[in-house]
Scaffold this active site. Structure first.
Site, PDB file in Angstrom:
ATOM      1  N   LEU A  93       1.048  -1.520  -0.075  1.00 35.69           N
ATOM      2  CA  LEU A  93       0.442  -0.276  -0.072  1.00 35.69           C
ATOM      3  C   LEU A  93       0.923   1.003  -0.438  1.00 35.69           C
ATOM      4  O   LEU A  93       1.585   1.211   0.492  1.00 35.69           O
ATOM      5  CB  LEU A  93      -1.206   0.533   1.262  1.00 35.69           C
ATOM      6  CG  LEU A  93      -1.968  -1.446   1.434  1.00 35.69           C
ATOM      7  CD1 LEU A  93      -2.442  -1.077   2.801  1.00 35.69           C
ATOM      8  CD2 LEU A  93      -2.563  -1.119   0.018  1.00 35.69           C
TER       9      LEU A  93
ATOM     10  N   VAL B 261      -2.362   9.159  -7.638  1.00 36.07           N
ATOM     11  CA  VAL B 261      -1.768  10.362  -6.635  1.00 36.07           C
ATOM     12  C   VAL B 261      -0.561  10.071  -6.824  1.00 36.07           C
ATOM     13  O   VAL B 261       0.029   9.063  -7.580  1.00 36.07           O
ATOM     14  CB  VAL B 261      -1.657   9.948  -5.448  1.00 36.07           C
ATOM     15  CG1 VAL B 261      -0.947  10.673  -4.075  1.00 36.07           C
ATOM     16  CG2 VAL B 261      -3.581   9.577  -4.541  1.00 36.07           C
TER      17      VAL B 261
ATOM     18  N   GLN C  42      -4.637 -12.738 -12.931  1.00 33.14           N
ATOM     19  CA  GLN C  42      -4.785 -11.784 -13.680  1.00 33.14           C
ATOM     20  C   GLN C  42      -2.916 -11.093 -13.969  1.00 33.14           C
ATOM     21  O   GLN C  42      -3.209 -10.296 -14.779  1.00 33.14           O
ATOM     22  CB  GLN C  42      -5.178  -9.979 -12.541  1.00 33.14           C
ATOM     23  CG  GLN C  42      -4.341 -10.028 -11.702  1.00 33.14           C
ATOM     24  CD  GLN C  42      -5.306  -8.514 -10.897  1.00 33.14           C
ATOM     25  OE1 GLN C  42      -5.934  -9.551 -10.443  1.00 33.14           O
ATOM     26  NE2 GLN C  42      -4.827  -7.134 -10.834  1.00 33.14           N
TER      27      GLN C  42
ATOM     28  N   SER D   8       2.489   0.044  -6.303  1.00 36.67           N
ATOM     29  CA  SER D   8       3.489  -0.935  -6.141  1.00 36.67           C
ATOM     30  C   SER D   8       4.821  -1.184  -6.839  1.00 36.67           C
ATOM     31  O   SER D   8       5.440  -1.251  -6.016  1.00 36.67           O
ATOM     32  CB  SER D   8       2.599  -1.809  -5.574  1.00 36.67           C
ATOM     33  OG  SER D   8       1.378  -1.449  -4.880  1.00 36.67           O
TER      34      SER D   8
ATOM     35  N   GLY E 251      -1.900   6.466  -3.239  1.00 31.17           N
ATOM     36  CA  GLY E 251      -2.926   5.936  -3.594  1.00 31.17           C
ATOM     37  C   GLY E 251      -4.085   5.548  -2.958  1.00 31.17           C
ATOM     38  O   GLY E 251      -5.072   5.548  -3.151  1.00 31.17           O
ATOM     39  N   HIS E 252      -3.141   4.638  -2.110  1.00 29.37           N
ATOM     40  CA  HIS E 252      -4.417   3.788  -1.896  1.00 29.37           C
ATOM     41  C   HIS E 252      -4.810   4.205  -0.579  1.00 29.37           C
ATOM     42  O   HIS E 252      -6.612   4.383  -0.457  1.00 29.37           O
ATOM     43  CB  HIS E 252      -3.905   1.900  -1.095  1.00 29.37           C
ATOM     44  CG  HIS E 252      -3.337   1.019  -2.156  1.00 29.37           C
ATOM     45  ND1 HIS E 252      -2.080   0.823  -2.387  1.00 29.37           N
ATOM     46  CD2 HIS E 252      -4.092   0.509  -3.544  1.00 29.37           C
ATOM     47  CE1 HIS E 252      -1.798   0.324  -3.736  1.00 29.37           C
ATOM     48  NE2 HIS E 252      -2.963  -0.194  -4.109  1.00 29.37           N
TER      49      HIS E 252
ATOM     50  N   GLN F 261      -8.078   6.019 -10.998  1.00 28.37           N
ATOM     51  CA  GLN F 261      -7.514   6.346 -12.015  1.00 28.37           C
ATOM     52  C   GLN F 261      -6.240   6.049 -12.564  1.00 28.37           C
ATOM     53  O   GLN F 261      -6.383   6.065 -13.758  1.00 28.37           O
ATOM     54  CB  GLN F 261      -8.514   8.194 -12.434  1.00 28.37           C
ATOM     55  CG  GLN F 261      -7.736   8.508 -13.435  1.00 28.37           C
ATOM     56  CD  GLN F 261      -8.914   8.757 -13.914  1.00 28.37           C
ATOM     57  OE1 GLN F 261      -9.644   8.046 -13.690  1.00 28.37           O
ATOM     58  NE2 GLN F 261      -8.270   8.436 -15.348  1.00 28.37           N
TER      59      GLN F 261
END
Ligand code: PAF
Length: 283
Positions: free
Chosen positions: A33, A176, A61, A186, A36-37, A148
């Site tokens: 984290l 961010v 993914q 990350s 941004g998170h 975003q």
């Protein structure tokens, strides 16, 4: 703060919150984290009474040659950050808890997953939508919060929720950035000092694009060429794509007439970085 490692336990926690008439916000993450998170957690806390953060590095993914094994998993540090941010429960399941059997049921959003990252990461979005559908079924949030920075992901998830009538709202929060302009990710952890300096050229190229659009440029080839010139100043940057796409269909456009998205993916050394900038020509 509670930590649930099983589906049963997180459901129990959410059920108790619901009994108290609390609204539930979910922030799905793969951990490691960063600010941004934490901005997503902050937004969730503003809009919902009870905040669940999921931390799960989702194997479905990642492509076979991608960084699943190497993806950072600093769980103790992540839990501390969540506690400090006022998260109510962290859902941190094992891969076996999420996928006890080989997956044969997928959620797949078509067409808008073909271009951009979908082109270079086949199967990636199918993994994202499948795990998000599972997380939404497990946590049953009123709202889920996405960044975003992963613009295509946010658009794809919104479409899945609309098409499948999932009863939740998707909230997309702004990117961010670090002081240099680099979008928080990350994967920035993989970069050397020099690579971080070079990565700031991604933002420089986006700023150039914004300047050109503000001064009336609408031809996407001209804008993309200028951006390419900026990125090519750094030998370490290998461009995967620079695309200007329609904000709904995510198909490339030749001329900016309506709202659009400019999206970039590059590799610096072994690290793949993405960034984007929504173009709103109505303002
Ligand atoms: O954006 C991410 O971190 C992941 O793609 C998500 C949404 C948590 C699904 O694994």
């Amino acid at each position: 703060m509670k930590v649930s490692q099983t589906i049963r336990s997180v459901r129990k926690n959410v059920k108790e919150a619901r009994k108290q008439d609390k609204t539930i916000g979910l922030v799905p993450t793969m951990g490691a984290l960063h600010a941004g998170h934490l901005s997503l957690v902050e937004a969730a806390k503003k809009k919902c009474d009870y905040v669940v953060v999921s931390i799960f590095v989702n194997p479905t993914q990642f492509g076979p040659s991608e960084d699943f094994e190497k993806y950072p998993r600093p769980i103790d540090d992540d839990l501390q950050k969540c506690e400090k941010a006022g998260v109510d429960v962290v859902f941190n399941p094992s891969a076996n808890e999420m996928y006890p059997e080989k997956v044969i049921t997928w959620v797949n959003v078509e067409k808008i997953t073909d271009n951009l990252c979908g082109h270079s990461r086949p199967g990636h979005f199918r993994g994202v939508t499948t795990v998000c559908a599972k997380l939404f079924n497990i946590v049953s949030p009123d709202m889920a919060f996405f960044g975003q920075k992963d613009a295509q992901q946010a658009i794809v998830i919104k479409r899945m929720v609309a098409d499948l009538n999932m009863p939740l709202e998707i909230v997309v929060c702004p990117i961010v950035r670090e002081k240099s302009g680099m979008a928080m990710s990350s994967r920035n952890k993989y970069l050397s000092e020099q690579e971080r300096v070079d990565a700031s050229y991604i933002y420089k190229s986006l700023q150039k694009c914004k300047e050109m659009i503000d001064s009336g440029s609408r031809n996407t080839k001209t804008i993309i060429n200028e951006m390419r010139n900026i990125l090519e100043q750094k030998e370490s940057i290998k461009i995967e794509y620079i695309s200007i796409v329609d904000e709904k269909t995510l198909e490339n456009i030749d001329y900016i007439k309506n709202n659009a998205l400019i999206a970039i993916a590059v590799r610096i050394g072994l690290t793949r970085l993405i960034d984007n900038f929504p173009i709103d020509i109505t303002v």
